[in-house]
Design a protein around this motif. Structure first.
Motif, short mmCIF file in Angstrom:
data_model
loop_
_atom_site.label_atom_id
_atom_site.label_comp_id
_atom_site.label_asym_id
_atom_site.label_seq_id
_atom_site.Cartn_x
_atom_site.Cartn_y
_atom_site.Cartn_z
N ILE A 219 67.38 -16.02 -2.05
CA ILE A 219 67.05 -14.70 -2.60
C ILE A 219 66.24 -13.88 -1.60
CG2 ILE A 219 65.65 -13.50 -4.34
CD1 ILE A 219 66.46 -15.75 -6.30
N ILE A 220 65.21 -14.50 -1.03
CA ILE A 220 64.34 -13.79 -0.09
C ILE A 220 65.11 -13.37 1.16
CG2 ILE A 220 62.35 -14.06 1.46
CD1 ILE A 220 61.12 -15.86 -0.75
N SER A 221 65.98 -14.27 1.63
CA SER A 221 66.79 -13.92 2.82
C SER A 221 67.71 -12.73 2.51
CB SER A 221 67.61 -15.12 3.28
OG SER A 221 68.57 -15.48 2.30
N SER A 222 68.20 -12.65 1.26
CA SER A 222 69.05 -11.53 0.87
C SER A 222 68.23 -10.25 0.74
CB SER A 222 69.75 -11.83 -0.46
OG SER A 222 70.60 -12.94 -0.34
N ILE A 223 67.02 -10.38 0.18
CA ILE A 223 66.15 -9.20 0.00
C ILE A 223 65.77 -8.59 1.35
CG2 ILE A 223 63.84 -8.48 -0.74
CD1 ILE A 223 64.08 -10.42 -3.08
N LEU A 224 65.52 -9.45 2.33
CA LEU A 224 65.11 -8.96 3.65
C LEU A 224 66.22 -8.17 4.34
CD1 LEU A 224 63.12 -12.05 4.99
CD2 LEU A 224 62.20 -9.89 4.10
N LYS A 225 67.46 -8.40 3.89
CA LYS A 225 68.59 -7.66 4.49
C LYS A 225 68.77 -6.27 3.90
CE LYS A 225 71.10 -11.93 5.48
NZ LYS A 225 72.28 -12.78 5.14
N ILE A 226 68.06 -6.00 2.78
CA ILE A 226 68.15 -4.68 2.15
C ILE A 226 67.35 -3.68 2.98
CG2 ILE A 226 67.65 -3.35 0.07
CD1 ILE A 226 67.92 -5.93 -1.53
N SER A 227 67.96 -2.60 3.39
CA SER A 227 67.30 -1.63 4.28
C SER A 227 66.22 -0.81 3.57
CB SER A 227 68.36 -0.69 4.88
OG SER A 227 69.10 -0.04 3.85
N SER A 228 66.44 -0.50 2.30
CA SER A 228 65.49 0.34 1.55
C SER A 228 64.31 -0.47 1.03
CB SER A 228 66.21 1.01 0.38
OG SER A 228 65.29 1.54 -0.54
N ALA A 229 63.10 0.03 1.28
CA ALA A 229 61.89 -0.64 0.79
C ALA A 229 61.86 -0.63 -0.74
CB ALA A 229 60.64 0.06 1.33
N GLU A 230 62.29 0.48 -1.32
CA GLU A 230 62.34 0.59 -2.78
C GLU A 230 63.35 -0.40 -3.36
OE1 GLU A 230 61.28 1.88 -6.49
OE2 GLU A 230 60.35 2.40 -4.56
N GLY A 231 64.47 -0.56 -2.66
CA GLY A 231 65.49 -1.52 -3.10
C GLY A 231 64.98 -2.94 -3.04
N ARG A 232 64.23 -3.28 -1.97
CA ARG A 232 63.65 -4.63 -1.86
C ARG A 232 62.65 -4.89 -2.98
NH1 ARG A 232 63.53 -3.35 3.77
NH2 ARG A 232 61.31 -2.82 3.60
N LYS A 233 61.82 -3.88 -3.25
CA LYS A 233 60.81 -4.02 -4.31
C LYS A 233 61.46 -4.21 -5.68
CE LYS A 233 56.84 -1.61 -6.33
NZ LYS A 233 56.02 -0.37 -6.30
N LYS A 234 62.49 -3.43 -5.96
CA LYS A 234 63.17 -3.50 -7.25
C LYS A 234 63.88 -4.85 -7.42
CE LYS A 234 66.49 -1.03 -10.16
NZ LYS A 234 67.41 0.14 -10.25
N THR A 235 64.50 -5.34 -6.35
CA THR A 235 65.22 -6.61 -6.41
C THR A 235 64.26 -7.77 -6.64
OG1 THR A 235 66.88 -5.74 -4.88
CG2 THR A 235 66.83 -8.11 -5.20
N PHE A 236 63.14 -7.77 -5.93
CA PHE A 236 62.18 -8.85 -6.08
C PHE A 236 61.50 -8.81 -7.45
CE2 PHE A 236 58.12 -11.07 -5.45
CZ PHE A 236 58.61 -12.29 -4.95
N ALA A 237 61.34 -7.59 -8.01
CA ALA A 237 60.69 -7.45 -9.32
C ALA A 237 61.46 -8.18 -10.41
CB ALA A 237 60.54 -5.98 -9.68
N THR A 238 62.78 -8.28 -10.25
CA THR A 238 63.60 -8.97 -11.26
C THR A 238 63.30 -10.47 -11.29
OG1 THR A 238 65.44 -9.35 -9.72
CG2 THR A 238 65.46 -7.30 -10.97
N CYS A 239 62.68 -10.99 -10.23
CA CYS A 239 62.39 -12.43 -10.15
C CYS A 239 60.97 -12.77 -10.61
CB CYS A 239 62.56 -12.91 -8.71
SG CYS A 239 64.17 -12.58 -8.00
N ALA A 240 60.12 -11.74 -10.75
CA ALA A 240 58.70 -11.99 -11.02
C ALA A 240 58.46 -12.75 -12.32
CB ALA A 240 57.94 -10.66 -11.04
N SER A 241 59.17 -12.37 -13.40
CA SER A 241 58.97 -13.03 -14.68
C SER A 241 59.38 -14.49 -14.63
CB SER A 241 59.77 -12.30 -15.77
OG SER A 241 59.31 -10.99 -15.93
N HIS A 242 60.53 -14.74 -13.98
CA HIS A 242 61.01 -16.12 -13.85
C HIS A 242 60.01 -16.96 -13.06
CE1 HIS A 242 63.52 -19.34 -11.93
NE2 HIS A 242 63.85 -19.50 -13.20
N LEU A 243 59.49 -16.42 -11.97
CA LEU A 243 58.51 -17.15 -11.16
C LEU A 243 57.24 -17.46 -11.95
CD1 LEU A 243 58.73 -15.48 -7.63
CD2 LEU A 243 59.16 -17.87 -8.20
N THR A 244 56.81 -16.51 -12.79
CA THR A 244 55.62 -16.74 -13.61
C THR A 244 55.80 -17.93 -14.53
OG1 THR A 244 55.12 -14.37 -13.61
CG2 THR A 244 54.07 -15.70 -15.31
N VAL A 245 56.93 -17.97 -15.23
CA VAL A 245 57.22 -19.07 -16.15
C VAL A 245 57.36 -20.39 -15.39
CG1 VAL A 245 58.84 -19.98 -17.86
CG2 VAL A 245 58.32 -17.54 -17.82
#
Length: 308
Positions: A219-245
């Motif tokens: 996932i992280i390797s895919s996020i780093l390939k996203i050119s937009s900073a906003e896009g990277r932030k939005k993509t990683f935000a979808t994982c935050a809840s799962h990581l918390t649990v």
């Protein structure tokens, strides 16, 4: 389960006539037990309500008929039964104090606890994988069946080994039939049981953690390939809840079942057990779903439809 209990009682007949266990539970808290009852009751009510809402809204709203919400509804269903196996008896013991449980009842509780706890571990692993790729319907069903099947096999193994032991004591220094507190009451050497339980715990904790780690590396390797900073932030935000649990769930499980016996402490074990049996199940509906925009929108649509 009844057969396992019967064999255990027969083998232990020369040692003791133990036919039931009594939980010490929260007896050391004295006058604060009613306060604990109210706190646990409120948490349990919120957990049940949240999980029922998730399952219902996922079924009736076609916008949520996706792999992610399929897994969420399965986890919510599993957590509902998981808490039902343990929490009502905890609440009862806080009111009626030394509330006994039969050997068959203890074996049944342990069986469902182990099955559903392992099922939850592998469901969280599947959900981690789902964060990286879109999973087709047949694979979805295979992963869910595999999670439950693994829990079922491991539970049969552990409960059979446990209730073939003869028991000398009847007072369980815990609030439910967890593996190690019950094992301490045995009259015989439990080395084989300890090896089995440690092996099962290592498998159902370390293997999922490893698979989730691999998923997030991808996932992280895919996020780093996203050119937009906003896009990277939005993509990683979808994982935050799962990581918390994941962090809370596997953190508590690792400390409880993989730590050396020499580091065991009754008070710490009790606190950890409360975390993964009462508090962690609340994380799924509160942190994972009800704060999710798609779930909120689905609830608004459902409420609006009912009002109309």
């Amino acid at each position: 389960i009844s057969l396992c209990v019967s064999m255990g009682v027969t083998q232990g007949k020369n040692f003791t006539g133990v036919k039931e266990f009594i939980f010490l539970g929260f007896s050391s808290f004295g006058k604060h037990q009613f306060t604990l009852f109210m706190v646990f009751l409120n948490i349990y009510t919120l957990t049940l309500a949240g999980n029922i809402i998730i399952v219902t809204i996922t079924c009736i709203d076609r916008h949520l008929h996706t792999p992610m919400y399929f897994f969420l509804s399965m986890l919510a269903s599993s957590e509902t039964v998981y808490t039902l196996v343990i929490v009502p008896r905890i609440l009862s013991s806080l009111i009626f104090h030394k509330h006994p449980i039969s050997l068959a009842g203890c074996a049944t509780q342990m069986f469902f606890f182990v099955t559903l706890a392992i099922n939850n571990c592998f469901l969280l692993t599947a959900m981690g994988y789902d964060r990286f790729v879109a999973i087709c319907k047949p694979l979805r069903h295979t992963l869910v069946c595999g999670s439950f099947g693994t829990g079922l096999v491991m539970a049969v193994l552990q409960v059979t080994a446990m209730f073939n032991l003869p028991f000398c004591g009847k007072v369980v220094d815990h609030f439910f039939c967890d593996i190690y507190p019950v094992m301490k009451l045995s009259c015989t050497d439990t080395t084989v049981n300890e090896i089995i339980n440690y092996g099962v715990s290592s498998f159902v904790i370390l293997v999922p953690i490893g698979l989730i780690f691999i998923s997030y590396v991808l996932i992280i390797s895919s996020i780093l390939k996203i050119s937009s900073a906003e896009g990277r932030k939005k993509t990683f935000a979808t994982c935050a809840s799962h990581l918390t649990v994941v962090i809370v769930h596997y953190g508590c499980a690792s400390i409880s079942y993989l730590k050396p016996k020499s580091e065991s402490s009754i008070d710490k074990d009790l606190l950890l057990s409360v975390t993964y049996t009462i508090i962690t199940p609340l994380l799924n509906p509160v942190v994972y779903s009800l704060r999710n925009k798609e779930v909120k929108d689905a609830l608004h649509r459902a409420v609006g439809r009912n009002i109309s």
